[in-house]
Design a protein around this motif. Structure first.
Motif, PDB file in Angstrom:
ATOM      1  N   ILE A  21       0.844  -1.203   0.000  1.00  0.00           N
ATOM      2  CA  ILE A  21       0.000   0.000   0.000  1.00  0.00           C
ATOM      3  C   ILE A  21       0.878   1.251   0.000  1.00  0.00           C
ATOM      4  N   PHE A  22       1.900   1.260   0.828  1.00  0.00           N
ATOM      5  CA  PHE A  22       2.799   2.417   0.886  1.00  0.00           C
ATOM      6  C   PHE A  22       3.554   2.600  -0.425  1.00  0.00           C
ATOM      7  N   ILE A  23       3.929   1.500  -1.060  1.00  0.00           N
ATOM      8  CA  ILE A  23       4.641   1.585  -2.331  1.00  0.00           C
ATOM      9  C   ILE A  23       3.713   2.142  -3.406  1.00  0.00           C
ATOM     10  N   GLU A  24       2.502   1.593  -3.507  1.00  0.00           N
ATOM     11  CA  GLU A  24       1.560   2.013  -4.542  1.00  0.00           C
ATOM     12  C   GLU A  24       1.096   3.461  -4.354  1.00  0.00           C
ATOM     13  N   LYS A  27       3.427   8.517  -3.755  1.00  0.00           N
ATOM     14  CA  LYS A  27       3.314   9.934  -4.156  1.00  0.00           C
ATOM     15  C   LYS A  27       2.303  10.671  -3.286  1.00  0.00           C
ATOM     16  N   GLN A  28       1.145  10.044  -3.053  1.00  0.00           N
ATOM     17  CA  GLN A  28       0.093  10.699  -2.284  1.00  0.00           C
ATOM     18  C   GLN A  28       0.425  10.777  -0.793  1.00  0.00           C
ATOM     19  N   ILE A  29       1.057   9.737  -0.267  1.00  0.00           N
ATOM     20  CA  ILE A  29       1.316   9.680   1.178  1.00  0.00           C
ATOM     21  C   ILE A  29       2.584  10.441   1.556  1.00  0.00           C
ATOM     22  N   PHE A  30       3.674  10.196   0.817  1.00  0.00           N
ATOM     23  CA  PHE A  30       4.980  10.732   1.206  1.00  0.00           C
ATOM     24  C   PHE A  30       5.539  11.766   0.241  1.00  0.00           C
ATOM     25  N   GLY A  31       4.954  11.869  -0.954  1.00  0.00           N
ATOM     26  CA  GLY A  31       5.457  12.810  -1.941  1.00  0.00           C
ATOM     27  C   GLY A  31       6.752  12.356  -2.588  1.00  0.00           C
ATOM     28  N   CYS A  32       6.959  11.051  -2.662  1.00  0.00           N
ATOM     29  CA  CYS A  32       8.175  10.523  -3.277  1.00  0.00           C
ATOM     30  C   CYS A  32       7.817   9.386  -4.222  1.00  0.00           C
ATOM     31  N   ASN A  33       8.772   9.003  -5.046  1.00  0.00           N
ATOM     32  CA  ASN A  33       8.557   7.908  -5.985  1.00  0.00           C
ATOM     33  C   ASN A  33       8.493   6.568  -5.266  1.00  0.00           C
ATOM     34  N   PRO A  34       7.811   5.593  -5.873  1.00  0.00           N
ATOM     35  CA  PRO A  34       7.727   4.261  -5.253  1.00  0.00           C
ATOM     36  C   PRO A  34       9.096   3.625  -5.016  1.00  0.00           C
ATOM     37  N   GLU A  35      10.054   3.945  -5.878  1.00  0.00           N
ATOM     38  CA  GLU A  35      11.396   3.377  -5.742  1.00  0.00           C
ATOM     39  C   GLU A  35      12.048   3.772  -4.421  1.00  0.00           C
ATOM     40  N   VAL A  36      11.734   4.963  -3.931  1.00  0.00           N
ATOM     41  CA  VAL A  36      12.295   5.429  -2.658  1.00  0.00           C
ATOM     42  C   VAL A  36      11.759   4.568  -1.512  1.00  0.00           C
ATOM     43  N   VAL A  37      10.468   4.280  -1.547  1.00  0.00           N
ATOM     44  CA  VAL A  37       9.869   3.447  -0.491  1.00  0.00           C
ATOM     45  C   VAL A  37      10.432   2.032  -0.565  1.00  0.00           C
ATOM     46  N   VAL A  38      10.569   1.503  -1.773  1.00  0.00           N
ATOM     47  CA  VAL A  38      11.141   0.158  -1.936  1.00  0.00           C
ATOM     48  C   VAL A  38      12.559   0.126  -1.365  1.00  0.00           C
ATOM     49  N   HIS A  42      13.868  -1.951   1.967  1.00  0.00           N
ATOM     50  CA  HIS A  42      14.685  -3.101   1.581  1.00  0.00           C
ATOM     51  C   HIS A  42      15.410  -3.657   2.807  1.00  0.00           C
ATOM     52  N   GLY A  43      15.315  -4.945   2.987  1.00  0.00           N
ATOM     53  CA  GLY A  43      15.979  -5.605   4.108  1.00  0.00           C
ATOM     54  C   GLY A  43      15.130  -5.678   5.365  1.00  0.00           C
ATOM     55  N   GLN A  44      13.969  -5.069   5.358  1.00  0.00           N
ATOM     56  CA  GLN A  44      13.066  -5.124   6.508  1.00  0.00           C
ATOM     57  C   GLN A  44      12.178  -6.357   6.355  1.00  0.00           C
ATOM     58  N   SER A  45      11.981  -7.078   7.435  1.00  0.00           N
ATOM     59  CA  SER A  45      11.248  -8.340   7.355  1.00  0.00           C
ATOM     60  C   SER A  45       9.769  -8.226   7.720  1.00  0.00           C
ATOM     61  N   GLN A  46       9.335  -7.061   8.159  1.00  0.00           N
ATOM     62  CA  GLN A  46       7.942  -6.907   8.547  1.00  0.00           C
ATOM     63  C   GLN A  46       7.033  -6.972   7.323  1.00  0.00           C
ATOM     64  N   ALA A  47       5.815  -7.438   7.518  1.00  0.00           N
ATOM     65  CA  ALA A  47       4.831  -7.464   6.446  1.00  0.00           C
ATOM     66  C   ALA A  47       3.974  -6.205   6.485  1.00  0.00           C
ATOM     67  N   GLN A  48       3.825  -5.614   7.673  1.00  0.00           N
ATOM     68  CA  GLN A  48       3.004  -4.424   7.828  1.00  0.00           C
ATOM     69  C   GLN A  48       3.761  -3.370   8.626  1.00  0.00           C
ATOM     70  N   TYR A  49       3.455  -2.105   8.322  1.00  0.00           N
ATOM     71  CA  TYR A  49       4.129  -0.978   8.952  1.00  0.00           C
ATOM     72  C   TYR A  49       3.114   0.104   9.289  1.00  0.00           C
ATOM     73  N   THR A  50       3.498   0.988  10.212  1.00  0.00           N
ATOM     74  CA  THR A  50       2.716   2.193  10.438  1.00  0.00           C
ATOM     75  C   THR A  50       3.271   3.280   9.527  1.00  0.00           C
ATOM     76  N   LYS A  51       2.490   4.315   9.303  1.00  0.00           N
ATOM     77  CA  LYS A  51       2.943   5.416   8.460  1.00  0.00           C
ATOM     78  C   LYS A  51       4.194   6.057   9.060  1.00  0.00           C
TER      79      LYS A  51
END
Length: 67
Positions: A21-24, A27-38, A42-51
């Motif tokens: 969800i954060f990747i998709e 732009k709307q949530i963080f104002g950055c490209n999806p590649e930045v979130v990826v 990267h390297g984080q093992s959690q399946a879910q995160y808070t904003k």
């Protein structure tokens, strides 16, 4: 009669969302490209995160030193 004691209500925890969800919606949530979130997650093992967690990972990623 004994008075009923009200226990303090636990604070609601922050909402957790799947990282996709954060990747998709990066732009709307963080104002950055999806590649930045990826990259930030990267390297984080959690399946879910808070904003707030993702925001912190993005800041750390952007301020990281390139080796």
């Amino acid at each position: 009669m004994a008075k009923a004691r009200n226990k303090p209500k636990p604070k609601p925890s922050a909402a957790m969302y799947p990282k996709q969800i954060f990747i998709e919606q990066s732009k709307q949530i963080f104002g950055c490209n999806p590649e930045v979130v990826v990259g930030a997650l990267h390297g984080q093992s959690q399946a879910q995160y808070t904003k707030q967690e993702v925001e912190q990972y993005i800041e750390n990623f952007k301020n990281g030193v390139v080796k």
